[in-house]
Scaffold this motif. Structure first.
Motif, short mmCIF file in Angstrom:
data_model
loop_
_atom_site.label_atom_id
_atom_site.label_comp_id
_atom_site.label_asym_id
_atom_site.label_seq_id
_atom_site.Cartn_x
_atom_site.Cartn_y
_atom_site.Cartn_z
N VAL A 79 57.37 77.25 3.12
CA VAL A 79 56.83 76.55 4.28
C VAL A 79 55.84 75.50 3.81
CG1 VAL A 79 54.94 78.23 4.54
CG2 VAL A 79 55.70 76.93 6.53
N THR A 80 55.69 74.44 4.60
CA THR A 80 54.65 73.44 4.36
C THR A 80 53.69 73.45 5.54
OG1 THR A 80 56.16 72.04 3.10
CG2 THR A 80 54.16 70.99 3.96
N HIS A 81 52.40 73.63 5.25
CA HIS A 81 51.38 73.69 6.28
C HIS A 81 50.69 72.32 6.38
CE1 HIS A 81 51.73 78.11 5.85
NE2 HIS A 81 51.69 77.88 4.55
N ILE A 82 50.72 71.70 7.55
CA ILE A 82 50.06 70.42 7.74
C ILE A 82 49.07 70.54 8.90
CG2 ILE A 82 50.30 67.94 8.12
CD1 ILE A 82 53.14 68.12 7.18
N ARG A 83 47.81 70.27 8.62
CA ARG A 83 46.77 70.31 9.65
C ARG A 83 46.43 68.90 10.10
NH1 ARG A 83 41.41 73.55 8.31
NH2 ARG A 83 42.87 75.28 8.71
N TYR A 84 46.33 68.72 11.41
CA TYR A 84 46.02 67.42 11.99
C TYR A 84 44.78 67.51 12.88
CZ TYR A 84 50.97 66.33 11.00
OH TYR A 84 52.20 66.15 10.41
N THR A 85 43.99 66.46 12.87
CA THR A 85 43.00 66.25 13.92
C THR A 85 43.65 65.40 14.99
OG1 THR A 85 41.10 66.42 12.44
CG2 THR A 85 40.78 65.19 14.49
N VAL A 86 43.53 65.83 16.24
CA VAL A 86 44.13 65.09 17.36
C VAL A 86 43.11 64.07 17.85
CG1 VAL A 86 45.19 65.26 19.63
CG2 VAL A 86 45.45 67.13 17.99
N THR A 87 43.45 62.80 17.75
CA THR A 87 42.51 61.75 18.14
C THR A 87 42.76 61.20 19.53
OG1 THR A 87 43.84 60.03 17.07
CG2 THR A 87 42.13 61.09 15.75
N GLY A 88 43.85 61.60 20.18
CA GLY A 88 44.07 61.24 21.58
C GLY A 88 45.13 60.18 21.77
N ARG A 89 45.27 59.77 23.01
CA ARG A 89 46.30 58.81 23.38
C ARG A 89 45.89 57.39 23.01
NH1 ARG A 89 50.10 60.53 27.78
NH2 ARG A 89 49.80 62.77 27.99
N SER A 90 46.88 56.59 22.70
CA SER A 90 46.63 55.18 22.43
C SER A 90 47.87 54.38 22.82
CB SER A 90 46.30 54.95 20.96
OG SER A 90 47.44 55.23 20.15
N LYS A 91 47.66 53.11 23.11
CA LYS A 91 48.76 52.23 23.44
C LYS A 91 49.54 51.87 22.18
CE LYS A 91 48.33 51.77 27.89
NZ LYS A 91 49.43 52.21 28.78
N LEU A 92 50.84 51.78 22.32
CA LEU A 92 51.69 51.34 21.22
C LEU A 92 51.89 49.84 21.34
CD1 LEU A 92 54.44 54.12 21.40
CD2 LEU A 92 52.33 54.10 20.03
N VAL A 93 51.72 49.15 20.23
CA VAL A 93 51.86 47.69 20.24
C VAL A 93 52.83 47.27 19.14
CG1 VAL A 93 49.55 47.31 21.16
CG2 VAL A 93 49.88 47.41 18.69
N LEU A 94 53.48 46.14 19.35
CA LEU A 94 54.37 45.60 18.32
C LEU A 94 53.54 45.17 17.13
CD1 LEU A 94 56.79 43.44 20.49
CD2 LEU A 94 57.26 45.64 19.41
N ASP A 95 53.99 45.54 15.96
CA ASP A 95 53.28 45.21 14.73
C ASP A 95 53.94 43.98 14.11
OD1 ASP A 95 51.99 45.05 12.33
OD2 ASP A 95 52.23 47.17 11.80
N ASP A 96 53.28 42.83 14.24
CA ASP A 96 53.87 41.59 13.72
C ASP A 96 53.13 41.07 12.50
OD1 ASP A 96 51.57 40.79 14.91
OD2 ASP A 96 52.46 39.21 16.14
N ARG A 97 52.44 42.00 11.80
CA ARG A 97 51.74 41.58 10.59
C ARG A 97 52.75 41.04 9.57
NH1 ARG A 97 48.59 47.05 9.39
NH2 ARG A 97 50.62 47.79 10.08
N GLY A 98 52.48 39.86 9.05
CA GLY A 98 53.36 39.26 8.05
C GLY A 98 54.58 38.61 8.63
N ALA A 99 54.67 38.60 9.96
CA ALA A 99 55.85 38.02 10.58
C ALA A 99 55.71 36.50 10.66
CB ALA A 99 56.04 38.59 11.98
N SER A 100 56.83 35.84 10.74
CA SER A 100 56.84 34.39 10.91
C SER A 100 57.76 34.06 12.07
CB SER A 100 57.30 33.68 9.65
OG SER A 100 58.61 34.08 9.30
N GLY A 101 57.39 33.09 12.86
CA GLY A 101 58.22 32.69 13.99
C GLY A 101 58.34 33.82 14.99
#
Length: 240
Positions: A209-231
């Motif tokens: 098994v792999t155990h992964i612990r997370y801190t829940v930081t809450g809801r956030s808006k999803l946005v298009l990631d256009d870093r490095g994009a052109s045009g």
């Protein structure tokens, strides 16, 4: 500060049990003979083999391993529990006279029942005023320790969706079940443009098994990631 925490074993494809048992709740004491059990026991095999779990259940044997240490740590951190009624109905008989919690348990339900006292410090209080009230009562009972969401998956989703969960630990078993009850499903109420963000704070690997612990930081808006994009490019370029 008291945290609301949860932990859940899941398959690699995201299921926490086999297909849902649709029997009447009064029949749930035979849960281990129903369709949910085979998948559930496969993904929790790592725990059943651990000394920390077996000792808590009053069984002999087991392995003293990192898995056992994580189970012991989880029990030690909890001062009170919140649980769904289906979870209670399925576990009441198998847990016996001394359930493994050794702390107050608050059961979210629409069906009233008197407080059930068990040996070892476990009590079950049936809360009909809703999830938030159950968490509030558990916080009061937990003292300086955490409130742990003891399941099942439906209640965990409700706690997460309501923004009440501070920490989530997933125990990911290396198996594909293909069907069953998925831990994260549309009942979380997320739209096309929002998500619930989690930050991994610990990863512990073991062969089973792999155990992964997370801190829940809450809801956030999803946005298009256009870093490095052109045009008009709004995502990574695709190879030709």
């Amino acid at each position: 500060m008291t945290k609301v925490t949860a932990q859940m074993s899941v398959s690699l494809d995201g299921f926490y049990t086999g297909p849902r048992d649709t029997r009447n709740p009064k029949e749930m004491s035979g849960w281990m003979r129903g369709p949910e059990a085979p998948g559930f026991f496969r993904i929790t095999r790592w725990a059943v083999d651990a000394m920390g779990w077996r000792e808590r259940m009053g069984f002999a044997g087991g392995e003293q391993s990192i898995n056992s240490e994580i189970i012991e740590e989880t029990f030690a951190a909890a001062g009170a529990y919140v649980m769904g009624r289906r979870m209670f109905d399925a576990g009441e008989v198998p847990w016996g006279e001394e359930p493994p919690f050794h702390a107050p348990v608050f059961v979210v339900t629409h069906r009233t029942r008197d407080v059930l006292e068990r040996q070892g410090g476990t009590s079950f209080t049936f809360v009909t005023e809703g999830l938030e009230r159950a968490v509030e009562l558990a916080r009061d009972a937990a003292g300086s320790k955490d409130v742990a969401v003891a399941g099942g998956g439906e209640l965990l989703r409700q706690v997460l969706s309501a923004g009440l969960l501070d920490q989530l630990e997933l125990h990911i078993a290396p198996v594909l079940l293909g069907d069953g009850q998925r831990l994260f499903d549309p009942s979380l109420g997320l739209g096309a443009d929002d998500g619930i963000e989690l930050v991994p704070t610990r990863v512990v690997e073991a062969p089973e098994v792999t155990h992964i612990r997370y801190t829940v930081t809450g809801r956030s808006k999803l946005v298009l990631d256009d870093r490095g994009a052109s045009g008009d490019l709004v995502g990574p370029a695709q190879p030709e």
